[in-house]
Design a protein around this motif. Sequence first.
Motif, PDB file in Angstrom:
ATOM      1  N   HIS A  53      64.024 -36.031  44.684  1.00  0.00           N
ATOM      2  CA  HIS A  53      63.567 -36.240  46.057  1.00  0.00           C
ATOM      3  C   HIS A  53      64.763 -36.564  46.938  1.00  0.00           C
ATOM      4  CE1 HIS A  53      58.988 -36.989  45.793  1.00  0.00           C
ATOM      5  NE2 HIS A  53      59.365 -36.362  44.701  1.00  0.00           N
ATOM      6  N   PHE A  54      64.761 -36.000  48.133  1.00  0.00           N
ATOM      7  CA  PHE A  54      65.768 -36.355  49.131  1.00  0.00           C
ATOM      8  C   PHE A  54      65.042 -36.771  50.393  1.00  0.00           C
ATOM      9  CE2 PHE A  54      68.815 -35.192  52.550  1.00  0.00           C
ATOM     10  CZ  PHE A  54      69.836 -36.068  52.189  1.00  0.00           C
ATOM     11  N   GLN A  55      65.349 -37.981  50.834  1.00  0.00           N
ATOM     12  CA  GLN A  55      64.686 -38.561  52.003  1.00  0.00           C
ATOM     13  C   GLN A  55      63.167 -38.475  51.845  1.00  0.00           C
ATOM     14  OE1 GLN A  55      66.507 -36.514  55.347  1.00  0.00           O
ATOM     15  NE2 GLN A  55      68.367 -37.767  55.210  1.00  0.00           N
ATOM     16  N   ASN A  56      62.715 -38.884  50.640  1.00  0.00           N
ATOM     17  CA  ASN A  56      61.291 -39.009  50.293  1.00  0.00           C
ATOM     18  C   ASN A  56      60.550 -37.679  50.224  1.00  0.00           C
ATOM     19  OD1 ASN A  56      61.372 -41.910  50.194  1.00  0.00           O
ATOM     20  ND2 ASN A  56      61.418 -41.895  52.444  1.00  0.00           N
ATOM     21  N   ARG A  57      61.260 -36.599  50.009  1.00  0.00           N
ATOM     22  CA  ARG A  57      60.625 -35.287  49.873  1.00  0.00           C
ATOM     23  C   ARG A  57      61.116 -34.592  48.607  1.00  0.00           C
ATOM     24  NH1 ARG A  57      61.979 -30.082  50.806  1.00  0.00           N
ATOM     25  NH2 ARG A  57      60.322 -28.620  51.467  1.00  0.00           N
ATOM     26  N   SER A  58      60.146 -34.080  47.817  1.00  0.00           N
ATOM     27  CA  SER A  58      60.494 -33.325  46.619  1.00  0.00           C
ATOM     28  C   SER A  58      61.159 -32.012  47.013  1.00  0.00           C
ATOM     29  CB  SER A  58      59.237 -33.047  45.793  1.00  0.00           C
ATOM     30  OG  SER A  58      59.531 -32.228  44.681  1.00  0.00           O
ATOM     31  N   PHE A  59      62.318 -31.714  46.407  1.00  0.00           N
ATOM     32  CA  PHE A  59      63.022 -30.485  46.773  1.00  0.00           C
ATOM     33  C   PHE A  59      63.547 -29.691  45.590  1.00  0.00           C
ATOM     34  CE2 PHE A  59      66.421 -33.495  46.249  1.00  0.00           C
ATOM     35  CZ  PHE A  59      67.531 -32.759  45.853  1.00  0.00           C
ATOM     36  N   CYS A  60      63.712 -30.297  44.430  1.00  0.00           N
ATOM     37  CA  CYS A  60      64.262 -29.601  43.268  1.00  0.00           C
ATOM     38  C   CYS A  60      63.821 -30.293  41.983  1.00  0.00           C
ATOM     39  CB  CYS A  60      65.801 -29.565  43.317  1.00  0.00           C
ATOM     40  SG  CYS A  60      66.502 -28.080  44.092  1.00  0.00           S
ATOM     41  N   GLY A  61      64.065 -29.620  40.876  1.00  0.00           N
ATOM     42  CA  GLY A  61      63.806 -30.191  39.563  1.00  0.00           C
ATOM     43  C   GLY A  61      65.095 -30.358  38.785  1.00  0.00           C
ATOM     44  N   GLY A  62      64.953 -30.778  37.565  1.00  0.00           N
ATOM     45  CA  GLY A  62      66.086 -30.959  36.665  1.00  0.00           C
ATOM     46  C   GLY A  62      65.547 -31.283  35.293  1.00  0.00           C
ATOM     47  N   SER A  63      66.439 -31.438  34.327  1.00  0.00           N
ATOM     48  CA  SER A  63      66.014 -31.798  32.977  1.00  0.00           C
ATOM     49  C   SER A  63      66.918 -32.891  32.418  1.00  0.00           C
ATOM     50  CB  SER A  63      66.018 -30.573  32.059  1.00  0.00           C
ATOM     51  OG  SER A  63      67.256 -29.903  32.122  1.00  0.00           O
ATOM     52  N   LEU A  64      66.288 -33.832  31.738  1.00  0.00           N
ATOM     53  CA  LEU A  64      67.020 -34.929  31.100  1.00  0.00           C
ATOM     54  C   LEU A  64      67.696 -34.392  29.839  1.00  0.00           C
ATOM     55  CD1 LEU A  64      67.387 -38.067  31.400  1.00  0.00           C
ATOM     56  CD2 LEU A  64      65.562 -38.276  29.699  1.00  0.00           C
ATOM     57  N   ILE A  65      69.016 -34.596  29.706  1.00  0.00           N
ATOM     58  CA  ILE A  65      69.731 -34.074  28.536  1.00  0.00           C
ATOM     59  C   ILE A  65      70.319 -35.182  27.654  1.00  0.00           C
ATOM     60  CG2 ILE A  65      70.156 -31.819  29.551  1.00  0.00           C
ATOM     61  CD1 ILE A  65      72.985 -32.719  30.246  1.00  0.00           C
ATOM     62  N   ASN A  66      70.367 -36.387  28.146  1.00  0.00           N
ATOM     63  CA  ASN A  66      70.555 -37.590  27.333  1.00  0.00           C
ATOM     64  C   ASN A  66      70.002 -38.751  28.156  1.00  0.00           C
ATOM     65  OD1 ASN A  66      72.567 -38.388  29.134  1.00  0.00           O
ATOM     66  ND2 ASN A  66      74.247 -38.259  27.655  1.00  0.00           N
ATOM     67  N   ASN A  67      70.310 -39.982  27.789  1.00  0.00           N
ATOM     68  CA  ASN A  67      69.670 -41.096  28.499  1.00  0.00           C
ATOM     69  C   ASN A  67      70.307 -41.421  29.844  1.00  0.00           C
ATOM     70  OD1 ASN A  67      72.064 -42.160  27.545  1.00  0.00           O
ATOM     71  ND2 ASN A  67      71.169 -44.064  26.769  1.00  0.00           N
ATOM     72  N   LEU A  68      71.337 -40.640  30.249  1.00  0.00           N
ATOM     73  CA  LEU A  68      72.051 -40.955  31.488  1.00  0.00           C
ATOM     74  C   LEU A  68      72.327 -39.744  32.370  1.00  0.00           C
ATOM     75  CD1 LEU A  68      73.229 -43.567  32.781  1.00  0.00           C
ATOM     76  CD2 LEU A  68      75.404 -43.029  31.655  1.00  0.00           C
ATOM     77  N   TRP A  69      72.066 -38.538  31.865  1.00  0.00           N
ATOM     78  CA  TRP A  69      72.460 -37.335  32.599  1.00  0.00           C
ATOM     79  C   TRP A  69      71.320 -36.338  32.721  1.00  0.00           C
ATOM     80  CZ3 TRP A  69      77.141 -36.379  34.983  1.00  0.00           C
ATOM     81  CH2 TRP A  69      78.206 -37.241  34.666  1.00  0.00           C
ATOM     82  N   LEU A  70      71.318 -35.626  33.862  1.00  0.00           N
ATOM     83  CA  LEU A  70      70.414 -34.511  34.108  1.00  0.00           C
ATOM     84  C   LEU A  70      71.212 -33.227  34.233  1.00  0.00           C
ATOM     85  CD1 LEU A  70      68.123 -35.746  37.057  1.00  0.00           C
ATOM     86  CD2 LEU A  70      67.704 -36.008  34.599  1.00  0.00           C
ATOM     87  N   LEU A  71      70.586 -32.113  33.855  1.00  0.00           N
ATOM     88  CA  LEU A  71      71.106 -30.782  34.142  1.00  0.00           C
ATOM     89  C   LEU A  71      70.230 -30.188  35.238  1.00  0.00           C
ATOM     90  CD1 LEU A  71      73.017 -28.414  33.417  1.00  0.00           C
ATOM     91  CD2 LEU A  71      71.288 -27.682  31.743  1.00  0.00           C
ATOM     92  N   SER A  72      70.851 -29.661  36.298  1.00  0.00           N
ATOM     93  CA  SER A  72      70.102 -29.087  37.404  1.00  0.00           C
ATOM     94  C   SER A  72      70.879 -27.889  37.950  1.00  0.00           C
ATOM     95  CB  SER A  72      69.851 -30.138  38.494  1.00  0.00           C
ATOM     96  OG  SER A  72      68.967 -29.666  39.483  1.00  0.00           O
ATOM     97  N   ALA A  73      70.502 -27.434  39.137  1.00  0.00           N
ATOM     98  CA  ALA A  73      71.151 -26.275  39.753  1.00  0.00           C
ATOM     99  C   ALA A  73      72.126 -26.704  40.839  1.00  0.00           C
ATOM    100  CB  ALA A  73      70.099 -25.337  40.348  1.00  0.00           C
ATOM    101  N   ALA A  74      73.248 -26.011  40.927  1.00  0.00           N
ATOM    102  CA  ALA A  74      74.257 -26.344  41.940  1.00  0.00           C
ATOM    103  C   ALA A  74      73.711 -26.179  43.355  1.00  0.00           C
ATOM    104  CB  ALA A  74      75.495 -25.465  41.743  1.00  0.00           C
ATOM    105  N   HIS A  75      72.872 -25.170  43.566  1.00  0.00           N
ATOM    106  CA  HIS A  75      72.409 -24.917  44.930  1.00  0.00           C
ATOM    107  C   HIS A  75      71.449 -25.999  45.435  1.00  0.00           C
ATOM    108  CE1 HIS A  75      68.743 -23.023  43.107  1.00  0.00           C
ATOM    109  NE2 HIS A  75      68.182 -23.443  44.233  1.00  0.00           N
ATOM    110  N   CYS A  76      71.012 -26.879  44.532  1.00  0.00           N
ATOM    111  CA  CYS A  76      70.154 -28.001  44.942  1.00  0.00           C
ATOM    112  C   CYS A  76      70.933 -29.067  45.711  1.00  0.00           C
ATOM    113  CB  CYS A  76      69.508 -28.641  43.714  1.00  0.00           C
ATOM    114  SG  CYS A  76      68.178 -27.658  42.984  1.00  0.00           S
ATOM    115  N   PHE A  77      72.259 -28.963  45.703  1.00  0.00           N
ATOM    116  CA  PHE A  77      73.069 -30.046  46.268  1.00  0.00           C
ATOM    117  C   PHE A  77      74.028 -29.529  47.340  1.00  0.00           C
ATOM    118  CE2 PHE A  77      71.927 -30.992  41.873  1.00  0.00           C
ATOM    119  CZ  PHE A  77      71.180 -32.149  42.073  1.00  0.00           C
TER     120      PHE A  77
END
Length: 308
Positions: A53-77
């Motif tokens: 969520h950015f500024q309280n709005r859902s905009f992208c997803g991701g996946s948890l790959i360990n207990n501290l990191w997510l994998l997502s898409a570059a264009h989401c940022f």
Amino acid sequence: MSTMEEKLLLLLLVTLTGIDAQLDVCGQAPLNTRIIGGEDAAQGAWPWQANLHFQNRSFCGGSLINNLWLLSAAHCFPENIINNQVDLMIYLGRQTQEPPNPNEVSRSASQIIIHPGYSSATGDNDVALVRLSSSVTFSNFIKPVCLAGTGSELEVGVSAWVTGWGTIDVGRPLPPPQRLQEVNVPIVSQQSCNSSYGFITNNMICAGEAGKGRCREDSGGPLVVKNESLWIECGVVSFGRGCGESKHPGVYARVSQYESWIRGHITTNPPGFIAIRMVVRSSSSSMPGSLCVLALTLPLLLFLQQDV
């Protein structure tokens, strides 16, 4: 019975790529009982799914790959999010966009790493890593996914799953309570996909069919395949034309191309990488239809019926 249901899956487990701390926990979804396609995902069915969520709005997803990191898409940022990370919130264990979500935890982002080769013009290398502000505790509703390792291969027609809270069609937002969606899609050939877009690279993998696939705001979410009881992420939702168009399958960043890059940034408690080769064979072939494990040294060769 569909053509895909009449196929057998030949899965070659090439090797476990190193001794990864997450291999004993990744890819496990004990609450996932789905076999064929649907729409609403069951609670806890995809425990690695993250909602950004950015500024309280859902905009992208991701996946948890360990207990501290997510994998997502570059264009989401884009730059406005990179420069305002304080407004970025990550939810794990979420089922619906509307409360209640009793199994949910939230974290802010302490670091966002965009792949240095990312091209906004072509979508090449569309991957990013997001470090959570603090680690999460695993449960049946929050677990990391395994990642396809270097050299992994998925033949055309292999069954995969994509999940997210994106729109359900062009101009059709997900209706309340906005429950996590899932869809079963086949892998599409690089040649066919490139004929649709004209700029598909080896860093991409395509999947989808008419009426099935990724849609707007699913970006960054996982495309996964199942190896017996383990789920392995083979793609990151990147781009497409429309939603589920027959001539324009969804395009995903090919996870197996980024093992070295991911390992270079996550040196402690690395994700669980598994190099796999999955192909489909006609049921009319001479291969046995029942489970048959051949006594070989690594690599291990398995024959099993594909769940579709």
